[in-house]
Design a protein around this motif. Structure first.
Motif, PDB file in Angstrom:
ATOM      1  N   UNK A  74      15.811  -2.880  -0.399  1.00  0.00           N
ATOM      2  CA  UNK A  74      15.415  -3.944   0.514  1.00  0.00           C
ATOM      3  C   UNK A  74      13.915  -4.178   0.399  1.00  0.00           C
ATOM      4  N   UNK A  75      13.536  -5.425   0.082  1.00  0.00           N
ATOM      5  CA  UNK A  75      12.112  -5.715   0.137  1.00  0.00           C
ATOM      6  C   UNK A  75      11.678  -5.690   1.590  1.00  0.00           C
ATOM      7  N   UNK A  76      10.619  -4.920   1.865  1.00  0.00           N
ATOM      8  CA  UNK A  76      10.192  -4.723   3.248  1.00  0.00           C
ATOM      9  C   UNK A  76       8.782  -5.241   3.516  1.00  0.00           C
ATOM     10  N   UNK A  77       7.821  -4.885   2.633  1.00  0.00           N
ATOM     11  CA  UNK A  77       6.438  -5.268   2.899  1.00  0.00           C
ATOM     12  C   UNK A  77       5.728  -5.760   1.643  1.00  0.00           C
ATOM     13  N   UNK A  78       4.729  -6.606   1.874  1.00  0.00           N
ATOM     14  CA  UNK A  78       3.685  -6.858   0.888  1.00  0.00           C
ATOM     15  C   UNK A  78       2.515  -5.986   1.328  1.00  0.00           C
ATOM     16  N   UNK A  79       2.045  -5.134   0.428  1.00  0.00           N
ATOM     17  CA  UNK A  79       1.032  -4.141   0.774  1.00  0.00           C
ATOM     18  C   UNK A  79      -0.365  -4.617   0.397  1.00  0.00           C
ATOM     19  N   UNK A  80      -1.329  -4.227   1.188  1.00  0.00           N
ATOM     20  CA  UNK A  80      -2.719  -4.545   0.882  1.00  0.00           C
ATOM     21  C   UNK A  80      -3.205  -3.794  -0.341  1.00  0.00           C
ATOM     22  N   UNK A  81      -4.428  -4.090  -0.772  1.00  0.00           N
ATOM     23  CA  UNK A  81      -5.037  -3.386  -1.891  1.00  0.00           C
ATOM     24  C   UNK A  81      -6.526  -3.254  -1.633  1.00  0.00           C
ATOM     25  N   UNK A  82      -7.160  -2.310  -2.323  1.00  0.00           N
ATOM     26  CA  UNK A  82      -8.584  -2.077  -2.104  1.00  0.00           C
ATOM     27  C   UNK A  82      -9.404  -3.294  -2.536  1.00  0.00           C
ATOM     28  N   UNK A  83     -10.548  -3.461  -1.907  1.00  0.00           N
ATOM     29  CA  UNK A  83     -11.427  -4.596  -2.179  1.00  0.00           C
ATOM     30  C   UNK A  83     -11.889  -4.576  -3.627  1.00  0.00           C
ATOM     31  N   UNK A  88     -11.803   3.621  -4.884  1.00  0.00           N
ATOM     32  CA  UNK A  88     -11.641   4.094  -3.519  1.00  0.00           C
ATOM     33  C   UNK A  88     -11.472   2.878  -2.611  1.00  0.00           C
ATOM     34  N   UNK A  89     -10.769   3.087  -1.506  1.00  0.00           N
ATOM     35  CA  UNK A  89     -10.535   1.999  -0.559  1.00  0.00           C
ATOM     36  C   UNK A  89     -11.404   2.240   0.666  1.00  0.00           C
ATOM     37  N   UNK A  90     -12.455   1.443   0.810  1.00  0.00           N
ATOM     38  CA  UNK A  90     -13.417   1.654   1.894  1.00  0.00           C
ATOM     39  C   UNK A  90     -12.854   1.258   3.252  1.00  0.00           C
ATOM     40  N   UNK A  96      -4.310  12.411   5.470  1.00  0.00           N
ATOM     41  CA  UNK A  96      -4.269  13.868   5.367  1.00  0.00           C
ATOM     42  C   UNK A  96      -5.672  14.453   5.360  1.00  0.00           C
ATOM     43  N   UNK A  97      -6.569  13.890   4.542  1.00  0.00           N
ATOM     44  CA  UNK A  97      -7.902  14.485   4.371  1.00  0.00           C
ATOM     45  C   UNK A  97      -8.955  13.911   5.307  1.00  0.00           C
ATOM     46  N   UNK A  98      -8.721  12.707   5.805  1.00  0.00           N
ATOM     47  CA  UNK A  98      -9.717  12.060   6.640  1.00  0.00           C
ATOM     48  C   UNK A  98     -10.843  11.415   5.848  1.00  0.00           C
ATOM     49  N   UNK A  99     -10.744  11.440   4.508  1.00  0.00           N
ATOM     50  CA  UNK A  99     -11.730  10.778   3.663  1.00  0.00           C
ATOM     51  C   UNK A  99     -11.244   9.369   3.313  1.00  0.00           C
ATOM     52  N   UNK A 100     -12.100   8.607   2.615  1.00  0.00           N
ATOM     53  CA  UNK A 100     -11.645   7.286   2.167  1.00  0.00           C
ATOM     54  C   UNK A 100     -10.433   7.422   1.261  1.00  0.00           C
ATOM     55  N   UNK A 101      -9.501   6.495   1.407  1.00  0.00           N
ATOM     56  CA  UNK A 101      -8.296   6.511   0.607  1.00  0.00           C
ATOM     57  C   UNK A 101      -8.630   6.169  -0.844  1.00  0.00           C
ATOM     58  N   UNK A 102      -7.773   6.616  -1.748  1.00  0.00           N
ATOM     59  CA  UNK A 102      -7.989   6.494  -3.193  1.00  0.00           C
ATOM     60  C   UNK A 102      -7.240   5.308  -3.766  1.00  0.00           C
ATOM     61  N   UNK A 103      -7.876   4.587  -4.702  1.00  0.00           N
ATOM     62  CA  UNK A 103      -7.188   3.644  -5.578  1.00  0.00           C
ATOM     63  C   UNK A 103      -6.805   2.320  -4.969  1.00  0.00           C
ATOM     64  N   UNK A 104      -6.632   1.325  -5.816  1.00  0.00           N
ATOM     65  CA  UNK A 104      -6.330  -0.016  -5.324  1.00  0.00           C
ATOM     66  C   UNK A 104      -4.886  -0.156  -4.845  1.00  0.00           C
ATOM     67  N   UNK A 105      -4.007   0.787  -5.221  1.00  0.00           N
ATOM     68  CA  UNK A 105      -2.640   0.803  -4.669  1.00  0.00           C
ATOM     69  C   UNK A 105      -2.564   1.723  -3.460  1.00  0.00           C
TER      70      UNK A 105
END
Length: 370
Positions: A74-83, A88-90, A96-105
């Motif tokens: 089932x298609x559910x969402x269109x997901x955002x991506x990093x700027x 890294x996604x600012x 889990x880590x509380x740091x900036x998320x990794x990668x454009x996906x």
């Protein structure tokens, strides 16, 4: 059967609610008809799978259509991506880590972590599927080496031209594999036994936490030896220079079909981002402590690569195969032999993937509060 269907509809319903809560955070758009479609599919199957798709024109709709037409997805969402497709996604914090998320996906990976989607479909230029998966201790398959790739050339933040690979992120390697097989139209099983495998030598690569990559691969080495796989130790690249790493990896792929690395902790002790790393010595040293190795070049050498989460935070195994159907499918088959090598904490699943089972117990709806 009735109880199973009720549980599945509960899971899907709570995932839809969670998707709406994450709207304009990790979710760009929600399919509001998902539950209507789920009701129809559950008449034929007692299990269906939700999927999110990264918000990029690089992913052909025909790939998604192959999944949804199978009546199991089932298609559910269109997901955002990093700027700007940054490494890294600012705007998103790693839950889990509380740091900036990794990668454009990054958003697709977070939506899988929380059980919003069973699989996330993303694109990978310099690690944008593999690294977010590693950072959240998820499985992933980046399938460029199997022919799943984007529609046009891109330029990386460090000036390297590439065509993005298409990949799948999931809590389950079997689910990721099934989605890749469905999108690519390939056969699912292949013999890995004839493939030549290499790992790094001792004292070749030091991980950001000071441990030796070869030592971290002992469990992998022993498991594969038990399965009769011949493994050779080789000098792996200097991954601090992506260009040098690409050249050395291409040399290794002339001798071996599969390379195996241990990577992480990803973006915990440093940020593997070229924009950040360009600001002097301190930033460059931090960039080199990102814990990303084959993950950041696998797509650029047209490989197939699989992440297997370990029990260490934001870390795991990367199985990388040179371009080719036999090599890629063989690597996935080999990765499945390693997929249960580590055990993640039960709390990891209870807090994230299975969070739909928790009651919020808001005071206004609590019977005890009345």
């Amino acid at each position: 059967m009735k109880d199973e269907l009720l549980e599945e509809f509960l899971r899907l319903s709570k995932s839809s609610i969670k998707a709406m809560e994450f709207k304009d955070k990790t979710v760009a758009r929600v399919n509001k008809d998902m539950l209507i479609e789920a009701r129809e599919l559950l008449k034929e199957n007692n299990k269906v799978y939700t999927l999110g798709v990264k918000n990029t024109e690089q992913i052909e709709r025909s790939h998604i259509k192959k999944l949804t037409e199978s009546k199991r997805y089932l298609w559910h969402t269109i997901d955002g991506m990093s700027d700007g497709g940054r490494a890294i996604d600012i705007n998103i914090i790693n839950p889990i880590t509380g740091r900036n998320m990794t990668g454009s996906s990054s958003c697709s990976a977070v939506n899988v972590l929380y059980g919003i989607n069973d699989i996330g479909i993303g694109t990978d230029g310099g690690g944008s599927v593999l690294a977010p998966a590693l950072s959240l201790n998820l499985y992933s398959i980046m399938a460029k080496g199997l022919g799943l790739k984007g529609l046009s050339n891109r330029i990386s933040t460090d000036g390297i031209s590439f065509v993005p690979g298409i990949g799948v992120i999931s809590h389950s390697l079997d689910l990721a594999e099934a989605a890749v097989v469905k999108m690519s139209g390939l056969m699912q099983d292949n013999n890995y036994e004839a493939l030549k495998v290499a790992i790094c030598t001792k004292e070749n690569i030091k991980l950001p936490d000071g441990s030796d990559m070869r030592e971290k691969l002992n469990l992998v080495y022993n498991r594969l030896i038990d399965f009769g796989v011949e493994i050779v130790e080789e000098e792996f690249p200097n991954f601090n220079s992506r260009e040098e790493a690409i050249n050395r990896t291409q040399e290794l792929f002339k001798k071996y079909e599969i390379l195996i690395t241990y990577e992480g902790p990803v973006d915990l002790l440093g940020f593997g981002d070229s924009v950040f790393g360009g600001f002097g010595k301190l930033a460059a040293e931090s960039q080199q402590s990102s814990g990303k190795y084959m993950a950041k070049i696998a797509n650029m050498v047209n490989a197939t690569a699989i992440t297997i989460p370990s029990s260490d935070i934001s870390s795991g195994i990367v199985v990388t195969a040179r371009e080719g159907i036999r090599e890629g499918i063989g690597a996935i088959s080999l990765a499945k032999k390693l997929s249960n090598l580590y055990k993640l904490p039960d709390l990891y699943y209870r807090y994230f993937r299975d969070s739909y089972k928790r009651k919020e117990s808001d005071i206004i709806f609590s019977v005890k509060g009345v």
